[in-house]
Design an enzyme around this catalytic site. Structure first.
Site, mmCIF file in Angstrom:
data_model
loop_
_atom_site.group_PDB
_atom_site.id
_atom_site.type_symbol
_atom_site.label_atom_id
_atom_site.label_comp_id
_atom_site.label_asym_id
_atom_site.label_seq_id
_atom_site.Cartn_x
_atom_site.Cartn_y
_atom_site.Cartn_z
ATOM 1 N N LYS A 157 -10.167 -4.491 11.049
ATOM 2 C CA LYS A 157 -9.038 -4.226 11.895
ATOM 3 C C LYS A 157 -8.532 -5.396 14.065
ATOM 4 O O LYS A 157 -7.802 -5.514 14.695
ATOM 5 C CB LYS A 157 -9.044 -2.378 12.513
ATOM 6 C CG LYS A 157 -8.434 -1.895 11.136
ATOM 7 C CD LYS A 157 -7.403 -1.669 10.655
ATOM 8 C CE LYS A 157 -6.813 -1.396 9.809
ATOM 9 N NZ LYS A 157 -5.272 -1.706 8.435
ATOM 10 N N ASP A 160 2.337 -1.717 -4.403
ATOM 11 C CA ASP A 160 1.115 -0.979 -4.545
ATOM 12 C C ASP A 160 0.573 -1.863 -5.572
ATOM 13 O O ASP A 160 1.056 -2.519 -6.582
ATOM 14 C CB ASP A 160 0.879 0.002 -4.570
ATOM 15 C CG ASP A 160 -0.230 0.683 -4.259
ATOM 16 O OD1 ASP A 160 -0.326 1.309 -3.389
ATOM 17 O OD2 ASP A 160 -1.102 0.835 -4.927
ATOM 18 N N ILE A 161 -0.710 -1.955 -5.685
ATOM 19 C CA ILE A 161 -1.692 -2.603 -6.915
ATOM 20 C C ILE A 161 -1.486 -1.899 -8.259
ATOM 21 O O ILE A 161 -1.475 -2.143 -8.970
ATOM 22 C CB ILE A 161 -3.066 -3.026 -6.173
ATOM 23 C CG1 ILE A 161 -3.721 -3.691 -6.961
ATOM 24 C CG2 ILE A 161 -4.005 -2.055 -5.800
ATOM 25 C CD1 ILE A 161 -5.144 -4.915 -6.023
ATOM 26 N N ARG A 162 -1.349 -0.125 -7.562
ATOM 27 C CA ARG A 162 -1.160 0.311 -8.806
ATOM 28 C C ARG A 162 -0.074 1.351 -8.734
ATOM 29 O O ARG A 162 0.987 0.932 -7.715
ATOM 30 C CB ARG A 162 -1.749 1.359 -8.392
ATOM 31 C CG ARG A 162 -3.674 1.025 -8.863
ATOM 32 C CD ARG A 162 -4.555 1.745 -9.047
ATOM 33 N NE ARG A 162 -4.448 2.144 -7.358
ATOM 34 C CZ ARG A 162 -5.487 1.696 -7.097
ATOM 35 N NH1 ARG A 162 -6.400 0.910 -7.348
ATOM 36 N NH2 ARG A 162 -5.963 2.007 -5.422
ATOM 37 N N GLY A 205 0.636 -1.351 -0.006
ATOM 38 C CA GLY A 205 -0.179 0.213 -0.192
ATOM 39 C C GLY A 205 0.649 1.415 -0.345
ATOM 40 O O GLY A 205 0.290 2.172 0.299
ATOM 41 N N ILE A 248 -4.913 10.660 10.519
ATOM 42 C CA ILE A 248 -3.503 11.320 9.833
ATOM 43 C C ILE A 248 -4.097 12.493 9.074
ATOM 44 O O ILE A 248 -4.738 12.415 7.976
ATOM 45 C CB ILE A 248 -3.280 10.254 9.662
ATOM 46 C CG1 ILE A 248 -3.285 9.398 10.440
ATOM 47 C CG2 ILE A 248 -1.371 11.152 9.308
ATOM 48 C CD1 ILE A 248 -2.308 7.696 10.399
ATOM 49 N N TYR A 297 -14.301 -2.653 8.157
ATOM 50 C CA TYR A 297 -13.215 -1.618 7.965
ATOM 51 C C TYR A 297 -12.423 -1.963 9.957
ATOM 52 O O TYR A 297 -11.396 -2.918 9.874
ATOM 53 C CB TYR A 297 -12.668 -0.286 7.733
ATOM 54 C CG TYR A 297 -11.693 0.648 7.949
ATOM 55 C CD1 TYR A 297 -11.045 -0.126 7.705
ATOM 56 C CD2 TYR A 297 -11.494 1.422 9.427
ATOM 57 C CE1 TYR A 297 -9.320 1.047 7.755
ATOM 58 C CE2 TYR A 297 -10.311 1.893 9.820
ATOM 59 C CZ TYR A 297 -9.232 1.545 9.237
ATOM 60 O OH TYR A 297 -8.087 2.550 9.285
ATOM 61 N N GLY A 313 -0.770 4.694 -1.264
ATOM 62 C CA GLY A 313 -1.408 5.587 -0.235
ATOM 63 C C GLY A 313 -1.093 6.589 0.735
ATOM 64 O O GLY A 313 -0.307 6.939 0.463
ATOM 65 N N GLN A 314 -2.125 6.773 1.013
ATOM 66 C CA GLN A 314 -1.701 7.840 2.334
ATOM 67 C C GLN A 314 -1.017 7.848 3.460
ATOM 68 O O GLN A 314 0.115 9.005 3.250
ATOM 69 C CB GLN A 314 -3.206 7.982 3.765
ATOM 70 C CG GLN A 314 -2.883 9.974 4.113
ATOM 71 C CD GLN A 314 -4.052 10.280 5.034
ATOM 72 O OE1 GLN A 314 -4.604 9.296 5.643
ATOM 73 N NE2 GLN A 314 -3.419 10.910 5.321
HETATM 74 N N1 SER Z 1 -8.650 7.555 8.970
HETATM 75 C C1 SER Z 1 -9.154 5.707 8.590
HETATM 76 C C2 SER Z 1 -10.646 6.300 7.906
HETATM 77 O O1 SER Z 1 -11.193 7.570 8.354
HETATM 78 C C3 SER Z 1 -9.162 5.380 10.395
HETATM 79 O O2 SER Z 1 -8.610 5.049 10.358
HETATM 80 O O3 SER Z 1 -11.406 5.423 8.013
#
Ligand code: SER
Length: 309
Positions: free
Chosen positions: A141, A32-34, A6, A167, A137, A9-10
């Site tokens: 986790k 990454d996948i892309r 990943g 984040i 999600y 990603g961010q």
């Molecule tokens: N930033 C993430 C979300 O909003 C939370 O881990 O899905």
């Protein structure tokens, strides 16, 4: 060699650069996948649900550490529950199995405030509270943390994890999360646009500046193994604010900035999440201390976005 999943990603975009700077570009393999732009850098395409490809890369590059960031986030996951579970859980199990059976010695797994929900205080959420998440999600986790704990206990895999708040950073954009508004709001403010906020104005969530988040990952991963006593995932705290409070902080620098509130389904997810985390264990076990608060983060964000960097 460090393999990052990943990496586009961010977190991945920023962590890749930080690890390259710290350990040398030849020691870091972003995947990454892309395909993306990885200047002067190694890069390989990897779908984390493809264990054969993961094992091939581990062998070819003699990988010793994996930072497993690839996942579908909270808001996007709600439209595709079963594929989200398959990607988030299948990817992690492939990584943990690889760590059990190959040269991989250490794994980083990002968990999230999304593990919390019902039956836990949301104001200063304790490290060991009930884990009854409201999103797919979050379910992935919670299960992921338990698998990390299990592999550590049963197979002695050195897997380390943080429960990240939202984040916020200027280098990369989040995608498909509930906390994304807190990044998007700065982009709108700097462009002079009215921001349409999908979270209601008083809904607080825990947040962290990207610079602190990256430092937390590196400090956790470099800590002596005997200091890592929580093998599910550490609560990580930094700051907590509502859309109204971040708007005021931005208006202190850009007084004409305006927000229109249009809460949607993500507001309900936000309401099920903590306002703030108790991160005492991270502070005690491996010395965690955040550096940025809302004001210093806002000044830094606006400075960098204003310069276009
Ligand atoms: N930033 C993430 C979300 O909003 C939370 O881990 O899905």
């Amino acid at each position: 060699m460090i393999l990052i999943t990943g990496a586009g990603g961010q977190i991945g975009q920023v962590l890749t650069k930080a690890l390259q700077k710290r350990y040398g570009a030849s020691q870091v393999l972003p995947t990454d996948i892309r395909a993306g732009s990885y200047d002067n850098s190694l890069f390989e395409i990897l779908d984390v649900t493809d264990s054969a490809r993961l094992l091939e890369l581990i062998e070819r590059y003699k990988v010793t550490e994996i930072y497993h960031l690839a996942a579908v986030l909270s808001a996007r996951g709600e439209s595709h529950p079963i594929p989200t579970w398959d990607i988030n859980m299948g990817g992690l199990l492939n990584v943990l199995e690889a760590a059990r059976t190959t040269s991989v010695e250490k794994v980083f797994f990002p968990s999230s405030i999304a593990v919390y929900g019902e039956e836990v205080p949301l104001e200063f959420t304790p490290q060991f509270g009930a884990l009854i998440p409201s999103t797919v999600y979050g379910i992935s986790k919670v299960a992921g943390e338990s698998w990390c704990h299990y592999y550590s206990l049963k197979y002695d895999v050195d897997v380390r994890s943080l429960r990240f708040p939202g984040i916020i950073g200027y280098e990369s954009l989040p995608g498909g999360g509930t906390t994304d508004y807190a990044v998007e709001i700065y982009h709108a403010a700097v462009k002079g646009e009215v921001f349409r906020c999908y979270i209601s104005e008083d809904e607080k969530m825990p947040m962290i500046y990207m610079k602190d988040a990256i430092r937390a990952v590196i400090e956790l991963m470099e800590a002596q193994a005997e200091h890592i006593k929580v093998r599910t995932s550490y609560n990580l705290g930094a700051m907590s604010f509502s859309p109204k409070e971040i708007t005021r902080a931005i208006q202190a620098v850009l007084p004409d900035f305006k927000v229109r509130y249009e809460p949607d389904f993500r507001d309900k997810i936000a309401k099920s999440w903590p306002d703030q985390l108790d991160d005492q264990r991270a502070r005690e076990d491996w010395g965690w201390r955040p550096e940025y608060d809302l004001q210093s983060m806002t000044e830094d964000m606006i400075l960098h976005l204003g310069k276009g960097v």
